[in-house]
Design a protein around this motif. Structure first.
Motif, mmCIF file in Angstrom:
data_model
loop_
_atom_site.group_PDB
_atom_site.id
_atom_site.type_symbol
_atom_site.label_atom_id
_atom_site.label_comp_id
_atom_site.label_asym_id
_atom_site.label_seq_id
_atom_site.Cartn_x
_atom_site.Cartn_y
_atom_site.Cartn_z
ATOM 1 N N ASP A 192 0.819 -1.222 0.000
ATOM 2 C CA ASP A 192 0.000 0.000 0.000
ATOM 3 C C ASP A 192 0.850 1.267 0.000
ATOM 4 O O ASP A 192 0.312 2.366 0.169
ATOM 5 C CB ASP A 192 -0.983 0.023 1.173
ATOM 6 C CG ASP A 192 -2.158 -0.932 0.953
ATOM 7 O OD1 ASP A 192 -2.203 -1.571 -0.112
ATOM 8 O OD2 ASP A 192 -3.018 -1.030 1.845
ATOM 9 N N THR A 193 2.156 1.114 -0.141
ATOM 10 C CA THR A 193 3.054 2.266 -0.265
ATOM 11 C C THR A 193 3.753 2.222 -1.614
ATOM 12 O O THR A 193 3.651 3.151 -2.410
ATOM 13 C CB THR A 193 4.097 2.284 0.870
ATOM 14 O OG1 THR A 193 3.429 2.355 2.130
ATOM 15 C CG2 THR A 193 5.033 3.482 0.725
ATOM 16 N N LEU A 194 4.458 1.131 -1.895
ATOM 17 C CA LEU A 194 5.072 0.943 -3.207
ATOM 18 C C LEU A 194 4.093 0.283 -4.174
ATOM 19 O O LEU A 194 4.006 0.651 -5.344
ATOM 20 C CB LEU A 194 6.325 0.077 -3.091
ATOM 21 C CG LEU A 194 7.488 0.657 -2.283
ATOM 22 C CD1 LEU A 194 8.583 -0.393 -2.115
ATOM 23 C CD2 LEU A 194 8.041 1.902 -2.955
ATOM 24 N N LYS A 195 3.374 -0.698 -3.675
ATOM 25 C CA LYS A 195 2.401 -1.414 -4.511
ATOM 26 C C LYS A 195 1.167 -1.768 -3.695
ATOM 27 O O LYS A 195 1.225 -1.863 -2.460
ATOM 28 C CB LYS A 195 3.025 -2.670 -5.105
ATOM 29 C CG LYS A 195 3.529 -3.689 -4.095
ATOM 30 C CD LYS A 195 4.140 -4.872 -4.814
ATOM 31 C CE LYS A 195 4.613 -5.943 -3.829
ATOM 32 N NZ LYS A 195 5.133 -7.127 -4.540
ATOM 33 N N SER A 196 0.073 -1.971 -4.383
ATOM 34 C CA SER A 196 -1.198 -2.206 -3.709
ATOM 35 C C SER A 196 -1.290 -3.615 -3.136
ATOM 36 O O SER A 196 -0.849 -4.584 -3.753
ATOM 37 C CB SER A 196 -2.355 -1.984 -4.688
ATOM 38 O OG SER A 196 -3.593 -2.330 -4.099
ATOM 39 N N SER A 197 -1.897 -3.698 -1.957
ATOM 40 C CA SER A 197 -2.150 -5.005 -1.342
ATOM 41 C C SER A 197 -3.411 -5.637 -1.917
ATOM 42 O O SER A 197 -3.627 -6.842 -1.772
ATOM 43 C CB SER A 197 -2.326 -4.831 0.170
ATOM 44 O OG SER A 197 -3.506 -4.075 0.439
ATOM 45 N N GLY A 198 -4.244 -4.802 -2.541
ATOM 46 C CA GLY A 198 -5.514 -5.298 -3.048
ATOM 47 C C GLY A 198 -6.545 -5.540 -1.970
ATOM 48 O O GLY A 198 -7.645 -6.023 -2.241
#
Length: 362
Positions: free
Chosen positions: A80-86
């Protein structure tokens, strides 16, 4: 401008490190305006030589010149900072975060460019400082091209991912994440290098994965481990980038309270577990920024918004802000995101802020 007073530190197990930082700060005053605008102070010890942590000299080369300004190391969360957790969960336990606007594993538009610009600006201002002084002294033919060779510090990672699962979750050199970082550094128009990318990775544990409220403390404790690379704070200072979903705010606020001498700012990505269809027409509301011990904590929705805030704080140059805008827009276009998507609504709102920022500067 006002001079922020030194905070009082309680004696704890890490008091030794804090006392070293306090002593260093007594020789170097950080300037903060009444509105929180930060400008990096000159390094306290002009003769301080670079150490191996600055990723500069190699064996066989002459010792590097002194630093005029500390280098900036970006410290980042992953999910949720570099890439989404979904927003994926297992038995009610989050697998990294809450964001459902982007699909799991999607990189946020402009994130790598943002972190590159934060990391490389300290290199740029050191280079300019030495170039200007060469011209003043008439050295090197008076052309201002110094032999100062600096590489932006690699991005340190503080993650809640359990170290017990490191075999499956480890960030490897061949991962998409590591490759994206390297590509950004190699293709940069300013200070290009093959040395930049993911640096030290400090993990959490299974206990924090199960007992969620421990995550913030674990990340702060890992940050204290990172500080051991430069206890004086004269070579390295830090910007922490996290999100609002996994106690990163708790970790970031503690960093600012305990180590304002070396933490330049905290940036928190605003995420939500609500579906984008429920968002207001103008996008999610963003909490106002605040100062903690004279250091800024700012919230942002996109990395263009984060770059605008960083530029306002003097942590990024205007050209860097525009490069983040270009990369973010290019990323959404490459993904074929519809213009009516909440992703474009968020980005366009922050692009407007970016242009307002530039207009106020010129």
């Amino acid at each position: 401008q006002i001079i922020m007073p030194m905070p009082y530190y309680p004696v704890t197990a890490t008091a030794g490190l804090r006392l070293v930082l306090i002593a260093a700060c007594l020789c170097s005053v950080t300037q903060v305006s009444a509105f929180g605008n930060f400008r990096p102070a000159m390094a306290s010890f002009p003769n301080q030589q670079l150490s191996a942590t600055a990723s500069t000299a190699t064996e066989g080369q002459s010792p590097p010149p002194s630093l005029a300004y500390p280098l900036t190391q970006v410290v980042s969360d992953i999910d949720d900072t570099l890439k989404s957790s979904g927003g994926v969960t297992v038995a009610g336990v989050s697998l990294g975060g809450i964001d459902v606007q982007y699909d799991r594993g999607d990189f946020y538009p402009g994130v790598f460019q943002f972190m590159w610009e934060l990391s490389s600006y300290s290199v740029t201002i050191n280079q300019r400082y030495y170039d200007e002084h060469l011209i003043e002294r008439g050295e090197n033919g008076g052309n201002g091209n110094s032999d100062l060779q600096l590489s932006p510090p690699k991005v340190a990672v503080l993650t809640a991912r359990a170290e017990e699962f490191k075999v499956a979750l480890e960030i490897k050199d061949g991962s998409k994440l590591a490759q994206a970082f390297r590509k950004t550094g190699e293709s940069s128009k300013i200070n290009p290098t093959k040395k930049w990318g993911v640096g030290p990775v400090l993990y959490g544990s299974v206990s924090e994965w199960i007992i969620q409220y421990k995550k913030g403390l674990r990340k702060f404790n890992n940050f204290e481990r990172l500080l051991e690379q430069d206890p004086t704070g004269q070579i390295m200072q830090y910007c922490y980038v996290g999100d609002t979903g996994e106690l990163d705010q708790e970790a970031g606020e503690t960093m600012l309270r305990e180590y304002p001498e070396v933490v330049q700012a905290v940036f928190l990505h605003v995420v939500s577990s609500d579906p984008p269809s429920s968002f207001p027409p103008s996008g999610l509301s963003i909490p106002p920024p605040k100062l903690i011990n004279g250091r800024p904590l700012v919230f942002f929705r996109t990395y263009v918004g984060a770059a605008a805030k960083a530029t306002q704080l003097g942590l990024m140059e205007p050209d860097g802000l525009m490069r983040v805008v270009e990369e973010a827009e290019k990323s959404l276009k490459a993904q074929g995101v519809p213009e009516e998507s909440s992703k474009w609504i968020d980005l366009e709102r922050d692009v407007d802020e970016a242009y307002r920022t530039l207009e106020e500067m010129y």
